[in-house]
Scaffold this motif. Sequence first.
Motif, PDB file in Angstrom:
ATOM      1  N   PHE A 147      -2.958   4.701  -2.695  1.00 26.04           N
ATOM      2  CA  PHE A 147      -2.513   3.522  -3.453  1.00 26.04           C
ATOM      3  C   PHE A 147      -2.880   2.213  -2.742  1.00 26.04           C
ATOM      4  N   GLY A 148      -2.504   2.121  -1.462  1.00 27.94           N
ATOM      5  CA  GLY A 148      -2.756   0.890  -0.720  1.00 27.94           C
ATOM      6  C   GLY A 148      -4.251   0.632  -0.529  1.00 27.94           C
TER       7      GLY A 148
ATOM      8  N   ARG B  97      -6.675   1.607  -2.594  1.00 22.04           N
ATOM      9  CA  ARG B  97      -7.245   1.163  -3.874  1.00 22.04           C
ATOM     10  C   ARG B  97      -6.944  -0.305  -4.110  1.00 22.04           C
ATOM     11  N   ARG B  98      -5.724  -0.729  -3.748  1.00 27.67           N
ATOM     12  CA  ARG B  98      -5.382  -2.142  -3.924  1.00 27.67           C
ATOM     13  C   ARG B  98      -6.312  -3.015  -3.094  1.00 27.67           C
TER      14      ARG B  98
ATOM     15  N   ASN C 210      -0.185   8.639  -3.175  1.00 31.83           N
ATOM     16  CA  ASN C 210       0.619   7.827  -2.269  1.00 31.83           C
ATOM     17  C   ASN C 210      -0.238   7.279  -1.136  1.00 31.83           C
TER      18      ASN C 210
ATOM     19  N   ALA D  54      10.463   5.579   1.178  1.00 34.59           N
ATOM     20  CA  ALA D  54       9.959   4.776   0.072  1.00 34.59           C
ATOM     21  C   ALA D  54       8.633   5.293  -0.467  1.00 34.59           C
ATOM     22  N   LEU D  55       8.538   6.613  -0.644  1.00 39.46           N
ATOM     23  CA  LEU D  55       7.336   7.187  -1.260  1.00 39.46           C
ATOM     24  C   LEU D  55       7.382   6.925  -2.757  1.00 39.46           C
ATOM     25  N   TYR D  56       6.202   6.765  -3.368  1.00 44.47           N
ATOM     26  CA  TYR D  56       6.164   6.543  -4.817  1.00 44.47           C
ATOM     27  C   TYR D  56       6.430   7.885  -5.506  1.00 44.47           C
ATOM     28  N   PRO D  57       7.602   8.036  -6.147  1.00 45.02           N
ATOM     29  CA  PRO D  57       8.026   9.373  -6.598  1.00 45.02           C
ATOM     30  C   PRO D  57       7.122   9.986  -7.656  1.00 45.02           C
ATOM     31  N   GLN D  58       6.497   9.125  -8.497  1.00 48.56           N
ATOM     32  CA  GLN D  58       5.722   9.684  -9.602  1.00 48.56           C
ATOM     33  C   GLN D  58       4.293  10.009  -9.203  1.00 48.56           C
ATOM     34  N   MET D  59       3.916   9.674  -7.966  1.00 47.34           N
ATOM     35  CA  MET D  59       2.536   9.918  -7.539  1.00 47.34           C
ATOM     36  C   MET D  59       2.471  11.126  -6.606  1.00 47.34           C
TER      37      MET D  59
ATOM     38  N   ARG E 293       0.805   7.683   4.964  1.00 51.24           N
ATOM     39  CA  ARG E 293       0.491   6.537   4.112  1.00 51.24           C
ATOM     40  C   ARG E 293       0.219   5.303   4.964  1.00 51.24           C
TER      41      ARG E 293
END
Lengths: 349, 272
Positions: free
Chosen positions: A98-99, A101-102, A95, A85-90, A146
């Motif tokens: 992301f978490g 930064r949130r 990747n 479940a990697l973010y394909p566009q990042m 990740r």
Amino acid sequence: MAPVSFAEVDKRFGDVEAVHALTLAIADGEFVVLVGPSGSGKTTALRMLAGLEAVTAGTITIGDQVVNAVSPGERDIAMVFQDYALYPQMTVRDNFAFGLRRRKVGREEIEKRVRRAADSLELGELLDRRPRELSGGQQQRVALGRALVREPQVFLMDEPLSNLDAKLRVQTRGEIKRLQHEIETTTVYVTHDQVEAMTMGDRIAVMNDGRLEQVGTPEELYERPANLFVAGFIGSPSMSLVPAAGVPLELRQAPDGAVLGVRPEHARLWGQGDGLIGPLEGEIAYVEALGRETFLGVDTGPETRFVVSVAGRAPVRPGERVRFGLVPDGLRLFEGDTGRALGPATVRR
Amino acid sequence: MIARREQHLTYLLLGVFSLIALAPIVGILVTALQARGGATSFGVPDGLNLENFATAWDEGNFADYLRSSVIVTVSVVVLSTLLSILAGYAFGMMRFRGSTVLFYMMLLGLMVPLEATIVPLYYDLRDLGLTDTYWALILPQVGASVAFGTFWMRAFFRSVPRSLVEAARLDGSSSWTTLWRVVLPLGRPAVLTMVALLFMWTWNEFLLALVMVSDEGLRTAPLGLAFFQGRNTTDYALLSAGSVIVATPVVLLYVFLQRHFIRGMLAGAVKG
């Protein structure tokens, strides 16, 4: 880092009970493997811990907080998914970040953690690549990374090695174990592969049909399986389970319908070892030569097949008759109707 | 041998179908270049009469009409796209009570043709004082487009692996962030395809514009074509030239988006 506990946890999907009265305490920093065949409820249990499935009854605790009503994002857990479940566009870097930064982690801290995780997983060169530009093994490490950078209280892993080829799987198995040892974060790991469970877990929880069959260290499960299911599930090849009545041995305290369990290493060709009980005689049904050892499936009767372990190669063929004996310490008795373990079996000589 | 014959047959069939599809377009282009009067389509061209386009532009009032078309179409496409993404996300990814019933109600919007509702719609909009405004063209078309757009986007969101969304949730991402940062970037082909389709449908809408507005300044380009069709005679050369003018923006957009368009059309075909 935090302990985790399930207390009488149920999960129902409509009429289907996926998990029944699961009670399991996981210590701080422990590596616990949930293992069982597909449909045993292990993944559902993990997803309830993650907050991805609601709990039907019972309580789940992380640290000292009951998390039944806490959203997944606030449970401070990180999960490695079976399909990554990697973010394909990042990129790999994004990747990882992301978490963080949130969670409003500072820019410098993010950079530091990403760097550290990338170094420890040898992904430093790949930080600016996208997932589709990576091999399966690299994607798998990104998924691990990740989770790592988040520095969560608990790691959850849902069959993370099932998409790797056999060699890479063994290598990554060691890698995950090493990482977990270093960072000492509580880890719950789901697999259907009992070899993974045996090699990785501090403790193993065996599940079947939504129920917890036994929890214990790999040794405990192997030496003292609590019931027929665990006896048959743990160990490869698995324990030979034969009706006690069908064995030409005088077993003490064997009730009617009892089942005798013998691990392959406790059944040897007659004459190869001292103090063997026997001899038993049967016809060879199959020969499985692994090089270092050979396993023979030997039928002593219509319903009684023993797996016999032979060191090195065995000069025998299917259809031949052989004599073999059993190691006295290695015999286990189980109740026929409930499957419950009755303890070691002793033989009147 | 059989394989080769099959291949020839395939080319022949495809060729025939291409001709059938292309014939009217070529006919219109040829007619648009004919001298005015007398000519019929498919006639042998009698020269390149490019002045037909200039005449059509003036007589069809296309300067004003195209401006109206752009205002209406851009508004409809932007609003519909935004609403369709949000509604499709809810229907495709969230579990909530009554979602199935609500979704089928939205689908009704796809099934009822505009012709069936145009008369009551006219009275409703007149009561609201919206006839003869851009709103009378924009709002009904947003309504119709969102029905299709929601259906379309829901299909896309359903094709996104669940674990991706779950990973984002565990990473602490809100539904809103998950939509815009994680999921939607994967849906660019689907969104662009939807944009192209909505643009084409809105741009070509004739009946609504005919009924709802009488103000010259609000009329859209397809209405301009009506000028060339008299009660008794029709100037085919000018009508064709006008048609080419009206169709050009859609063709340009299609060419511009075509790579994504094709990919989006195939997006739902194979799960992968």
